[in-house]
Design a protein around this motif. Structure first.
Motif: not given
Lengths: 93, 205
Positions: B11-13, B104, B154-155, B158-159, B161-162
Motif C-alpha cells: 500500500i505504501y511501497n 492517490p 490522507i491522499m 499517502w502520495q 509516502a509513495l
C-alpha cells in the motif's frame, strides 16, 4: 526439514570452521582446520539468490521477472550481497 | 501481481514489485485519468501537493498540470539520486515509480465530483470576500466537506509516502541520506511545479 548449517559460534559469535569431513560411503573421516568457502558463509537465501543470478546469466531483468520483484529491488539486493561479500573478504584477510 | 496484492506493505511501497516500464505505463494512465477526472469535475491539481476546486478549463490544461507535477519531481529528484547513489540506477525506474505515486491524487480528484466542497467554498467567498452569490448550506454540506477534506489530506500524505519509497528504492539510498535528500528535493520540486504551472497558466489560459 533440512538442517541449516550454523555459520557462527553460538558462544562467541566468531565464524565457525570445518574440523571434520566424513565420506558417506565408507565413513572415512578427515580431521583438520578448514575455513568455510566464501559462498558457504552466506545464508541460504543469499546462496539461492546467487544461484538464481547465475541461472539468469547475470541478467537482473530476467531475474526480477523470475522472482516476481521489480528491477531496483533485485539490484538493491545484489548491492547488499556485494557489500556483505566484500566485508567477509576483508574480515578474512 | 499476486505477490503485490498479498503483501500489505504494498500500500505504501508497491515498487518492490513494480518499477520501470510497467510502472511508467501505469503512471501514464494515472496522470491521464487524473486529467480527465479534473476536467469533468473542475478540480485543479495545480502543484505536487495541491488540489483546488477551480473554474472550468480545457482538458489539455489539466493534462499539462499533471505532466508538470510529474516532471518537476523527476527533474529535481533524479539528478539528486544520480549524485548521491553508489550504484547504477535507471531513469525509467524513477520516472515510472514517480508517475505511479500520483495514484492517490487521482482518488483525491474524484472528490471534486461532489458539490458540497465547491458550495462551501462559494459560501466562504461570499461571506468573507463579499463576492458571488449567497449559498444555502445544509449540515450535510458541511459534514461531507469535512469528510472529503480528510480524504484529500490522507491522499496527499499517502502520495508523499509513495514518492519517498520510490526515491529510496530506485536510488538505493539508506534511511538518513534518503530522508534528507528527499525532503530537500521535494520542497524544491514543489516550488518548481508551482512556478511552472503559474507561468504556463499565463501562456495557455
Amino acid at each position: 526439514m533440512e538442517n541449516r548449517m550454523p555459520l557462527n559460534c553460538p558462544s562467541c559469535d566468531k565464524t565457525l570452521e570445518v574440523s571434520t569431513l566424513k565420506c558417506p560411503g565408507c565413513e572415512t573421516t578427515v580431521n583438520g582446520n578448514f575455513p568455510l568457502p566464501l559462498l558457504a558463509s552466506l545464508t541460504n537465501d543469499e546462496q539461492s539468490f546467487i544461484v538464481e543470478f547465475v541461472k539468469s546469466s547475470g541478467s537482473l531483468k530476467e531475474m526480477a521477472r523470475h522472482l516476481g520483484l521489480s528491477y531496483p529491488s533485485v539490484r538493491n539486493r545484489l548491492d547488499e550481497l556485494i557489500e556483505k561479500i566484500k566485508a567477509t573478504e576483508n574480515q578474512r584477510q | 501481481m499476486k505477490r503485490l496484492l498479498s503483501d500489505r506493505k504494498s500500500i505504501y511501497n508497491p515498487f518492490k514489485y513494480i518499477a520501470g516500464e510497467r510502472a511508467l505505463l501505469l503512471g501514464a494512465g494515472i496522470i491521464l485519468l487524473s486529467a480527465l477526472a479534473g476536467y469533468y469535475s473542475n478540480t485543479w491539481l495545480d502543484g505536487i501537493l495541491d488540489m483546488h476546486y477551480g473554474p472550468e478549463a480545457p482538458f489539455h490544461w489539466h493534462l499539462a498540470m499533471g505532466l508538470i507535477n510529474w516532471l518537476s519531481l523527476l527533474i529535481v529528484l533524479a539528478p539528486l539520486a544520480y549524485i548521491l547513489t553508489d550504484t547504477k540506477i535507471r531513469l525509467v525506474d524513477l520516472a515510472g515509480t514517480f508517475a505511479m505515486a500520483r495514484l492517490p491524487m487521482l482518488i483525491a480528484v474524484l472528490t471534486g465530483f461532489f458539490n458540497a466542497p465547491a458550495r462551501v467554498s462559494r459560501h466562504i467567498i461570499y461571506i468573507y470576500l463579499e463576492a458571488g452569490e449567497p449559498v444555502e448550506l445544509s449540515v450535510m454540506d458541511y459534514g461531507l466537506t469535512v469528510l472529503l477534506l480528510i480524504v484529500v489530506l490522507i491522499m496527499i500524505i499517502w502520495q508523499v509516502a509513495l514518492l519517498f519509497n520510490a526515491y529510496k528504492l530506485c536510488a538505493n539510498l539508506k534511511q538518513n541520506r534518503a530522508a534528507i535528500s528527499f525532503t530537500a528535493g521535494f520542497v524544491i520540486a514543489y516550488v518548481v511545479s508551482k512556478l511552472l504551472i503559474a507561468w504556463l497558466q499565463n501562456l495557455l489560459l
